[in-house]
Every structure is written in structure tokens, then in C-alpha cells.
Design an enzyme around this catalytic site. Structure first.
Site, PDB file in Angstrom:
ATOM      1  N   ASN A  15       0.807  -1.232   0.000  1.00 51.28           N
ATOM      2  CA  ASN A  15       0.000   0.000   0.000  1.00 51.28           C
ATOM      3  C   ASN A  15       0.835   1.276   0.000  1.00 51.28           C
ATOM      4  O   ASN A  15       0.287   2.367  -0.129  1.00 51.28           O
ATOM      5  CB  ASN A  15      -0.997   0.016   1.172  1.00 51.28           C
ATOM      6  CG  ASN A  15      -1.920  -1.181   1.147  1.00 51.28           C
ATOM      7  OD1 ASN A  15      -2.599  -1.393   0.148  1.00 51.28           O
ATOM      8  ND2 ASN A  15      -1.928  -1.976   2.195  1.00 51.28           N
ATOM      9  N   ARG A  49      -3.141   8.015   0.073  1.00 53.91           N
ATOM     10  CA  ARG A  49      -3.605   7.115   1.128  1.00 53.91           C
ATOM     11  C   ARG A  49      -3.561   7.800   2.491  1.00 53.91           C
ATOM     12  O   ARG A  49      -2.469   8.152   2.962  1.00 53.91           O
ATOM     13  CB  ARG A  49      -2.648   5.920   1.112  1.00 53.91           C
ATOM     14  CG  ARG A  49      -2.860   4.940   2.198  1.00 53.91           C
ATOM     15  CD  ARG A  49      -1.674   3.993   2.306  1.00 53.91           C
ATOM     16  NE  ARG A  49      -1.946   3.064   3.361  1.00 53.91           N
ATOM     17  CZ  ARG A  49      -1.014   2.438   4.031  1.00 53.91           C
ATOM     18  NH1 ARG A  49       0.260   2.613   3.764  1.00 53.91           N
ATOM     19  NH2 ARG A  49      -1.354   1.616   4.998  1.00 53.91           N
ATOM     20  N   TYR A  55      -0.210   9.687   6.869  1.00 56.04           N
ATOM     21  CA  TYR A  55       1.055   9.396   6.185  1.00 56.04           C
ATOM     22  C   TYR A  55       1.649  10.591   5.434  1.00 56.04           C
ATOM     23  O   TYR A  55       2.747  10.485   4.894  1.00 56.04           O
ATOM     24  CB  TYR A  55       0.858   8.217   5.215  1.00 56.04           C
ATOM     25  CG  TYR A  55       0.437   6.949   5.929  1.00 56.04           C
ATOM     26  CD1 TYR A  55       1.265   6.350   6.874  1.00 56.04           C
ATOM     27  CD2 TYR A  55      -0.803   6.355   5.681  1.00 56.04           C
ATOM     28  CE1 TYR A  55       0.876   5.198   7.543  1.00 56.04           C
ATOM     29  CE2 TYR A  55      -1.194   5.199   6.342  1.00 56.04           C
ATOM     30  CZ  TYR A  55      -0.350   4.628   7.273  1.00 56.04           C
ATOM     31  OH  TYR A  55      -0.728   3.497   7.947  1.00 56.04           O
ATOM     32  N   ALA A  91       2.181  -3.079   6.638  1.00 58.40           N
ATOM     33  CA  ALA A  91       1.382  -3.974   7.494  1.00 58.40           C
ATOM     34  C   ALA A  91       2.074  -5.312   7.769  1.00 58.40           C
ATOM     35  O   ALA A  91       1.825  -5.936   8.807  1.00 58.40           O
ATOM     36  CB  ALA A  91       0.018  -4.200   6.864  1.00 58.40           C
ATOM     37  N   HIS A 151       9.225   3.665   9.681  1.00 55.05           N
ATOM     38  CA  HIS A 151       7.793   3.934   9.510  1.00 55.05           C
ATOM     39  C   HIS A 151       7.557   5.428   9.432  1.00 55.05           C
ATOM     40  O   HIS A 151       8.198   6.204  10.160  1.00 55.05           O
ATOM     41  CB  HIS A 151       6.969   3.380  10.675  1.00 55.05           C
ATOM     42  CG  HIS A 151       7.086   1.910  10.825  1.00 55.05           C
ATOM     43  ND1 HIS A 151       6.478   1.023   9.967  1.00 55.05           N
ATOM     44  CD2 HIS A 151       7.776   1.158  11.719  1.00 55.05           C
ATOM     45  CE1 HIS A 151       6.774  -0.210  10.333  1.00 55.05           C
ATOM     46  NE2 HIS A 151       7.563  -0.159  11.398  1.00 55.05           N
ATOM     47  N   ARG A 169      -0.716   3.993  17.764  1.00 64.02           N
ATOM     48  CA  ARG A 169      -1.941   3.756  16.989  1.00 64.02           C
ATOM     49  C   ARG A 169      -2.669   2.512  17.525  1.00 64.02           C
ATOM     50  O   ARG A 169      -2.515   2.170  18.691  1.00 64.02           O
ATOM     51  CB  ARG A 169      -1.569   3.656  15.505  1.00 64.02           C
ATOM     52  CG  ARG A 169      -0.933   4.954  14.986  1.00 64.02           C
ATOM     53  CD  ARG A 169      -0.527   4.853  13.533  1.00 64.02           C
ATOM     54  NE  ARG A 169      -1.671   4.561  12.679  1.00 64.02           N
ATOM     55  CZ  ARG A 169      -1.565   4.140  11.416  1.00 64.02           C
ATOM     56  NH1 ARG A 169      -0.363   3.985  10.877  1.00 64.02           N
ATOM     57  NH2 ARG A 169      -2.643   3.878  10.713  1.00 64.02           N
TER      58      ARG A 169
HETATM   59  C1  DQA Z   1       3.469   2.102   8.261  1.00 60.90           C
HETATM   60  C2  DQA Z   1       2.750   1.727   9.567  1.00 60.90           C
HETATM   61  C3  DQA Z   1       2.035   0.403   9.424  1.00 60.90           C
HETATM   62  O1  DQA Z   1       1.351   0.084  10.637  1.00 60.90           O
HETATM   63  C4  DQA Z   1       1.014   0.455   8.306  1.00 60.90           C
HETATM   64  O2  DQA Z   1       0.434  -0.814   8.121  1.00 60.90           O
HETATM   65  C5  DQA Z   1       1.564   0.987   7.050  1.00 60.90           C
HETATM   66  C6  DQA Z   1       2.508   2.097   7.091  1.00 60.90           C
HETATM   67  C7  DQA Z   1       4.107   3.504   8.343  1.00 60.90           C
HETATM   68  O3  DQA Z   1       5.006   3.779   7.556  1.00 60.90           O
HETATM   69  O4  DQA Z   1       3.696   4.327   9.174  1.00 60.90           O
HETATM   70  O5  DQA Z   1       1.170   0.576   5.970  1.00 60.90           O
HETATM   71  O6  DQA Z   1       4.505   1.162   8.037  1.00 60.90           O
END
Ligand code: DQA
Length: 146
Positions: free
Chosen positions: A12, A19, A24, A79, A102, A109
Site C-alpha cells: 500500500n 492514502r 502518512y 502492514a 515507519h 496507533r
Molecule cells: C506504516 C505503519 C504500518 O502500521 C502500516 O500498516 C503501514 C505504514 C508507516 O510507515 O507508518 O502501511 O509502516
């Protein structure tokens, strides 16, 4: 060891910018790649930036990082961070240092994001700084901290 740092991005993250921008940010993955390439150039390093929505591809790329003598891997497994024992095993199977990255801070979260299999084997975790998380991780490699 080469000057190349693999920057591996999981599911993703190809949709970054569109998104959930309130979580993000508005930078796309290409924006982050451009920023990292510029910074890497200044630091005398090279970036190999990739994204996949497939868990096994991330495993293959971790193995490749070792085979190609990459300096380090910056890994945003998205994820899969929270589910993948295969990624944990792959990080443990290679000697290339892996930094967990991340954009958001998963620890603040939903509770299902608090567990990180990647973090169990990564040499360091950098999270919660938006796109800057990648830059901070790159600079940690460049400075020899990692
Ligand atoms: C993520 C945090 C993960 O929990 C989430 O599933 C993502 C993005 C981040 O960069 O903050 O897809 O890795």
C-alpha cells in the site's frame, strides 16, 4: 561492501500521497525516493528504492541485499511489519544491517500495530517522523552508527 542502500517498501505504500494523508502525509513514494537520492548523493551513497505489495518479494529482496553486499537496508514493511514471521526470519538470516522505518508511529496507533516482527531483528527503528524517518535512517547509516 558497496555504497548501495536498499530501501524496501511494502504493501500500500505505492499509494502514498493519496492514502490517508492525515496519517502518512502528502509526499508520494517517488517524492521520498527523490529526496533520499539527493541526500544519498551528498553523503556519497546510492539508493536502490523499491516497493511491492507481496510479502515473498520483500524476503527475496532482503536475500538479494546480502548477496549484492548492500551497505544496509531501510525497510518499511508496512502492514507485514505486524504479521510476518517470514520477514523476521529473513532479517535474522542475513548479516546486512536492517533499519526498520515507519512514517507514522505505530506504537501510538491501534493495538494491533504495537507488535513488530521486523523490530525484533532490526538494528534500529525510526518511526513517527513522516518522510523524514527515511532520511534519518539514511543518515544513521552514513554516519557509521549502523
Ligand atoms: C506504516 C505503519 C504500518 O502500521 C502500516 O500498516 C503501514 C505504514 C508507516 O510507515 O507508518 O502501511 O509502516
Amino acid at each position: 561492501m558497496t555504497k548501495t542502500i536498499y530501501v524496501l517498501n511494502g504493501p500500500n505504500l505505492n499509494l502514498l500521497g493519496l492514502r490517508e494523508p492525515e496519517i502518512y502525509g502528502s509526499d508520494t513514494l517517488d517524492d521520498i525516493a527523490g529526496m533520499l537520492e539527493d541526500r544519498a548523493l551528498e553523503l556519497g551513497l546510492t539508493i536502490d528504492m523499491r516497493q511491492t505489495n507481496h510479502e515473498g518479494m520483500l524476503v527475496d529482496w532482503l536475500h538479494e541485499a546480502q548477496a549484492e553486499s548492500a551497505r544496509a537496508v531501510l525497510l518499511n514493511a508496512a502492514a507485514y511489519t505486524h504479521t510476518s514471521i517470514a520477514l523476521l526470519d529473513a532479517i535474522k538470516a542475513i548479516t546486512t544491517p536492517v533499519i526498520e522505518v515507519h512514517l507514522s508511529d505505530p506504537k501510538t496507533r491501534e493495538s494491533f500495530r504495537h507488535l513488530s516482527y521486523v523490530g525484533m531483528a532490526a538494528v534500529r527503528t525510526i518511526e513517527g517522523h513522516g518522510a523524514d524517518s527515511y532520511r534519518i535512517a539514511l543518515e544513521a547509516v552514513a554516519s557509521g552508527e549502523v
